[in-house]
Design an enzyme around this catalytic site. Structure first.
Site, short mmCIF file in Angstrom:
data_model
loop_
_atom_site.label_atom_id
_atom_site.label_comp_id
_atom_site.label_asym_id
_atom_site.label_seq_id
_atom_site.Cartn_x
_atom_site.Cartn_y
_atom_site.Cartn_z
N HIS A 1 0.84 -1.21 0.00
CA HIS A 1 0.00 0.00 0.00
C HIS A 1 0.87 1.26 0.00
O HIS A 1 0.71 2.15 -0.85
CB HIS A 1 -0.92 -0.01 1.22
CG HIS A 1 -1.77 1.20 1.35
ND1 HIS A 1 -3.07 1.24 0.89
CD2 HIS A 1 -1.52 2.44 1.88
CE1 HIS A 1 -3.59 2.44 1.12
NE2 HIS A 1 -2.65 3.18 1.73
N GLU A 2 1.79 1.34 0.96
CA GLU A 2 2.63 2.53 1.04
C GLU A 2 3.55 2.65 -0.17
O GLU A 2 3.85 3.76 -0.62
CB GLU A 2 3.44 2.52 2.35
CG GLU A 2 2.60 2.60 3.61
CD GLU A 2 1.69 3.83 3.66
OE1 GLU A 2 2.04 4.87 3.06
OE2 GLU A 2 0.62 3.74 4.29
N HIS B 1 1.81 4.55 -2.78
CA HIS B 1 1.94 6.00 -2.60
C HIS B 1 3.30 6.49 -3.11
O HIS B 1 3.40 7.54 -3.76
CB HIS B 1 1.82 6.36 -1.12
CG HIS B 1 0.43 6.35 -0.58
ND1 HIS B 1 -0.61 7.05 -1.16
CD2 HIS B 1 -0.10 5.72 0.50
CE1 HIS B 1 -1.72 6.87 -0.46
NE2 HIS B 1 -1.45 6.06 0.56
N HIS C 1 3.38 6.70 -6.82
CA HIS C 1 2.62 7.87 -7.28
C HIS C 1 3.53 9.10 -7.32
O HIS C 1 3.55 9.84 -8.31
CB HIS C 1 1.44 8.11 -6.33
CG HIS C 1 0.37 9.00 -6.89
ND1 HIS C 1 -0.83 9.18 -6.26
CD2 HIS C 1 0.31 9.77 -8.00
CE1 HIS C 1 -1.58 10.01 -6.96
NE2 HIS C 1 -0.91 10.39 -8.02
#
Length: 695
Positions: free
Chosen positions: A464-465, A468, A471
């Protein structure tokens, strides 16, 4: 006096010179950077030339780069659990920056120039320049720059008090979490925990001055502790849970003060509540849209929770309490025997195949290679914001160096709890800066010479991180203000949630999930079970998150009212939490308390998620729509990566929901993909209608 390293030109790689920075450098460097910026802002405001994009908006955008550079360095060091001298500076730095931003907001000539450029924005032909103009105009309006003088002074006082309260909330939480760690005089009560965790707990006890046979289990940031899944002794589970629930008692009144100050901010700015202010620039657009989502999700979630509770009670043979739920849900029929049950391999058998470094290098990095053609090379010559953080240079097969990726995985005293992604340097073509991105976690250190083996939720968190981080690494914009993520908060979680779905992709599992001793891959039938289990399950977690969102929402939908001396009971933490649970029916499953409560809700009362924690659910609805669209392109493939990269690269330079439409073909996210993804019944169909606004 030797030069201040924070005031020297950045190195070619862009990261702050942490090897040379000392706590004493921060305040003088920040004071000088603030003075320089304020002089530039005064010059922009006093410019005799008519205001235009270049001499006003663009000049203002570039005026604060050094202030941001220094502040980002400080923030990352202090949240990573650095020297005590850094923590001592935190409140002073917050007040210094608050006063600085207040002086800029109160510069009436500057605000008038921005307003004039915004009024003529249709004459700006470059889309990113026009978007930047709107960005600064909205930012000024939303922080009160266009208020009358008296209201602006009142807002400034509120902002300064709020900065102090938020900093004090975090410091109190750090100290209390350290005190509340579970100390057990021997391993018997810890049956079910794997040997590496027990060894780490023994070492933690020694660090705290407790000799064998004592073991100490530090608390995770959330209400439900990961160890509850494996602990077989029910009394130990209960003690651990109650310690977790009891954190932050001193912060409950501070949470009320923070929420009151935010309500006052909203009233001064002309909004009925802080939630109305917070959602205005999000994809939801209004509190009404958020509450429609709460209603739409509550029924299927509660239906699933009630069904699972009945099944768990039958399985356990007793009433399920809050400290029992995850233990019995995860362990299946073999909860107390530790053998592989009908539902597949045990947690310990799975953990043996998920060693930390393999998850990072053969899991995270390989997924980025498959999707985007990125390569990660460790740089041992670069010093990160904390000695335990690792630094990787990121390169693209076509474009060369992309930026730097830092990862800091283990918990330590003073480190902020949870997992998060931070930006040390934002990407921007106009400033010629490449991104420097940090993933931070709080895994339990395994102890000297032992492998760090991960539970399935921990694997998901890493992916998940990392989503980020990707991104930010793939950002391709002109201006720092638009650098990715740079999107509304209730959209920013969606790319991370897309990437976490690939954690248990069968193709990727075959590559990275190997036994830490033998090197053998997961058996094929286990791969299939793990992939299916983690594509749907987690009703407990979803109800936890909805509960936390309800706590946040209850605090921040209250209007400004009488102060504490007026005896307004609405601002009592227990009452606020109970009201939030009852409104959405969550009081019917008291065995699943909110993921965070008022005394330890760092995301909301110190971090940026005030009236925004709902974003985790709203973003997952968006993410589920994106995943279904990407599956049509082959899933974990370069075709999917190229489609997703186009969306990620735009950052905040284009409207988030326009990017969503271009990838999915949908005008608005539909809830059905989310329900399918989570294996939930579709019991109350209704549309979701985000506010689609363009820059």
């Amino acid at each position: 006096m030797s030069p201040n390293p924070l005031l020297e030109p950045p190195a070619a790689h862009g990261m702050q010179p942490f090897a040379d920075i000392r706590p004493g450098h921060y305040r003088p460097a920040l004071e000088q950077a603030i003075a320089e910026r304020e002089a530039r802002v005064d010059a922009i405001a006093a410019d005799p030339a008519p205001p235009d994009f270049a001499n006003t908006v663009e000049a203002l955008e570039f005026s604060g780069t050094r202030v941001q550079y220094i502040h980002d360095a400080f923030t990352h060091q202090v949240t990573a659990g650095g020297e005590a001298a850094l923590t001592d500076l935190e409140q002073d730095i917050a007040v210094l920056l608050s006063r600085h931003e207040g002086r800029i907001v109160r510069n009436r000539r500057l605000v008038a120039r921005i307003d004039a450029v915004h009024a003529g924005r249709d004459r700006i032909t470059d889309p990113q320049s026009r978007a930047l103009t709107v960005h600064w105009w909205r930012r000024m309006r939303r922080v009160g720059a266009m208020l009358p003088a008296e209201a602006a002074r009142e807002l400034g006082e509120v902002n300064r008090e709020l900065s102090r309260e938020c900093a004090a909330y975090r410091q109190t939480l750090i100290e209390d979490a350290h005190r509340q760690a579970l100390a057990v005089p021997g391993p018997d009560a810890l049956r079910g925990l794997p040997a590496d965790r027990l060894a780490a707990m023994a070492e933690e006890a020694a660090r705290r001055g407790r000799a064998a046979p004592w073991h100490v289990l530090p608390l995770a940031s959330s209400t439900s502790q990961p160890a509850l899944v494996q602990l077989r002794d029910r009394d130990t589970r209960r003690t651990l849970f109650e310690r977790s629930l009891g954190r932050g008692a001193d912060n409950e009144q501070r949470a009320a003060r923070i929420a009151r100050l935010r309500a006052r901010q909203a009233r001064i700015l002309g909004y009925p509540s802080y939630a109305a202010w917070a959602t205005e620039d999000q994809t939801t657009g209004t509190p009404k849209a958020v509450e429609a989502m709460f209603r739409r999700l509550a029924e299927p979630l509660l239906h699933a929770a009630h069904t699972e509770r009945r099944a768990l009670r039958a399985r356990a043979g007793h009433r399920i309490r809050a400290w029992d739920w995850t233990h019995h849900a995860a362990a299946g029929p073999a909860a107390d025997g530790g053998e592989t049950g009908a539902e597949g391999p045990t947690a310990d058998e799975l953990r043996a195949h998920f060693e930390l470094d393999a998850v990072i290098t053969r899991g995270l990095f390989h997924s980025a290679r498959l999707l985007y053609g990125l390569e990660f090379t460790e740089r041992h010559d670069l010093t990160a914001h904390h000695p335990e953080a690792r630094v990787f240079q990121v390169t693209d097969e076509h474009a060369g160096t992309v930026g730097l990726f830092l990862i800091d995985v283990f918990s330590r005293p003073g480190k902020r709890g949870g997992a998060w992604t931070g930006i040390l340097r934002p990407q921007a073509h106009t400033t010629a800066t490449r991104p420097v991105v940090v993933n931070t976690f709080n895994l339990t250190p395994p102890g000297a010479g032992r492998p760090c083996l991960l539970d399935m939720p921990e694997v998901v968190t890493l992916f998940h991180e990392f989503g980020h981080a990707l991104h930010a690494l793939l950002s391709d914009v002109r201006y720092p203000a638009h650098s990715a993520p740079g999107v509304p908060r209730d959209f920013s979680e969606a790319p991370a949630q897309v990437h976490e779905t690939w954690a248990f992709d069968e193709q990727l599992l075959e590559h990275y999930a190997r036994h830490h001793r033998t090197g053998q891959p997961l058996p094929p039938d286990w791969i299939k079970q793990v992939s299916e289990r983690h594509s749907t399950g987690g009703v407990h977690l979803l109800v936890e998150i909805l509960g936390a969102a309800a706590v946040d929402w209850s605090w921040h939908t209250l209007p400004d009212g009488p102060d504490d001396q007026g005896g307004n009971a609405d601002w009592d933490a227990a009452r606020i939490e109970a009201r939030g649970a009852a409104r959405w029916g969550l009081d019917t499953v008291p065995e699943i308390p909110p993921r965070y409560r008022s005394g330890y809700f760092d995301h909301v009362f110190h971090g940026p998620y005030g009236a925004g924690f709902y974003a985790y659910l709203w973003s997952e609805i968006i993410a589920a729509n994106l995943v279904e669209a990407l599956e049509k392109r082959g899933g974990l493939t370069r075709a999917s990566g190229e489609a997703l990269r186009t969306m990620l690269a735009a950052g905040g330079s284009r409207a988030a929901m326009t990017l969503f439409h271009e990838l999915t073909g949908l005008d608005q996210p539909r809830i059905e993909p989310f329900l399918r993804r989570r294996g939930l019944p579709d019991v109350a169909p209704s549309p979701l209608s985000p506010n689609r606004t363009s820059p």
